[in-house]
Design a protein around this motif. Structure first.
Motif, short mmCIF file in Angstrom:
data_model
loop_
_atom_site.label_atom_id
_atom_site.label_comp_id
_atom_site.label_asym_id
_atom_site.label_seq_id
_atom_site.Cartn_x
_atom_site.Cartn_y
_atom_site.Cartn_z
N GLN A 1 44.49 43.05 39.32
CA GLN A 1 43.71 43.61 38.27
C GLN A 1 42.57 42.46 38.18
OE1 GLN A 1 45.77 43.24 34.50
NE2 GLN A 1 46.84 45.10 34.92
N CYS B 1 35.77 42.77 35.50
CA CYS B 1 34.70 43.36 35.68
C CYS B 1 33.58 42.17 35.76
CB CYS B 1 34.29 44.39 34.64
SG CYS B 1 32.65 45.08 34.83
N SER C 1 39.36 45.56 35.35
CA SER C 1 39.32 46.53 36.17
C SER C 1 40.41 46.86 37.11
CB SER C 1 38.12 46.20 37.23
OG SER C 1 37.89 47.18 38.05
N ARG D 1 40.64 48.57 39.71
CA ARG D 1 40.05 49.00 40.99
C ARG D 1 39.79 47.97 41.99
NH1 ARG D 1 34.65 51.31 39.12
NH2 ARG D 1 34.72 52.78 40.66
N CYS E 1 34.17 47.78 36.36
CA CYS E 1 34.97 48.75 35.56
C CYS E 1 34.09 49.85 35.54
CB CYS E 1 34.96 48.09 34.31
SG CYS E 1 33.80 48.33 33.22
N GLU E 2 34.68 51.22 35.48
CA GLU E 2 34.14 52.30 35.56
C GLU E 2 33.03 52.53 34.44
OE1 GLU E 2 37.17 55.43 35.08
OE2 GLU E 2 37.94 55.07 37.24
N GLU F 1 29.95 50.72 35.84
CA GLU F 1 29.44 51.34 37.22
C GLU F 1 28.65 52.68 36.54
OE1 GLU F 1 30.82 53.15 41.14
OE2 GLU F 1 32.49 52.93 39.75
#
Length: 247
Positions: A18, A21, A28, A30, A35-36, A39
């Motif tokens: 993890q 962000c 995040s 990813r 984070c989405e 973004e």
């Protein structure tokens, strides 16, 4: 007793990793430290000039400058506009040695380029960083364009010859100069040290931000003069009209 965790455990931990962000500090899940939601809110470059990537209010082939006085590079490829928060991230990367911000923006550029290549965009033969003035590099301790170039070259598996483009003399800052003064300021300021390496090659110049494009255009002209077949520019972000730039 083994102290080293198993390969399976390493991979499992990597998949479950993890990242905070870098913009909002939320978690995040990813590989990107973004984070989405953040973004989605970035100032993505939408409508723009097909040559210099200048942001435009509506779709058109070329901006006025590229129509009447086209630069010597063929195309600029960048995913973002130089606006908040990208401008802040680049400033911190460029002047405050916050490498993670540069790595994050480079990762976004790499994703953009991967999509561009998948859609039929031409892959270059080699990739070069715009050189920084020696005095500024001594003061700063690094060339941010070279750092971005190194990350791109590694991810895209492209040759990245160092010292192929050199600044041969110190120049004053380009900020605040007119277009003609910018060109005069950079006259005979660059040298190609090994012209045979660029002959008949598709070359890419890498910079952090493209403002007027004067520097990249002058270097592009020099590369073409030495036989480069095509020169493109990759950058983290593109500014709007020069008079609106705050950096």
């Amino acid at each position: 007793m083994r102290c080293q965790p198993s390969h399976f455990k390493k991979v499992y931990q990597w998949l479950k990793s993890q990242h905070p962000c870098l913009l909002c500090d939320s978690t995040s899940h990813r590989l990107l430290a973004l984070c989405e939601d953040c973004e989605a809110e970035l100032p993505w470059l939408r409508e723009h000039c097909s040559q210099c990537a200048l942001p435009l209010p509506k779709q058109q082939a070329l901006c006025a400058d590229c129509t009447h006085n086209p630069p010597l590079f063929s195309k600029v490829i960048t995913p973002l506009q130089f606006a908040f928060p990208v401008d802040t991230l680049i400033s911190r990367f460029k002047y405050q040695q916050n490498w993670p911000y540069g790595q994050l923006l480079s990762a976004l550029l790499i994703q953009h380029l991967s999509y561009y290549f998948d859609e039929g965009g031409q892959r270059p033969d080699l990739i070069l960083a715009v050189p920084l003035a020696k005095r500024r590099q001594r003061q700063r301790g690094y060339n941010q364009a070279q750092m971005v170039c190194d990350w791109l070259a590694k991810a895209l598996q492209l040759p990245n010859p160092q010292q192929l483009v050199l600044r041969t003399r110190e120049t004053v800052s380009q900020q605040g100069l007119s277009a003609k003064a910018r060109r005069d300021n950079l006259h005979n300021a660059f040298q190609i040290t090994q012209p045979e390496q660029v002959k008949d090659k598709h070359v890419v110049l890498v910079d952090d931000v493209l403002t007027t494009g004067t520097t990249c255009s002058i270097i592009s002209g020099l590369l073409v003069k030495h036989g480069a077949a095509r020169v493109e520019v990759y950058c983290l972000a593109r500014t709007g009209k020069p008079q609106t730039v705050q950096m």
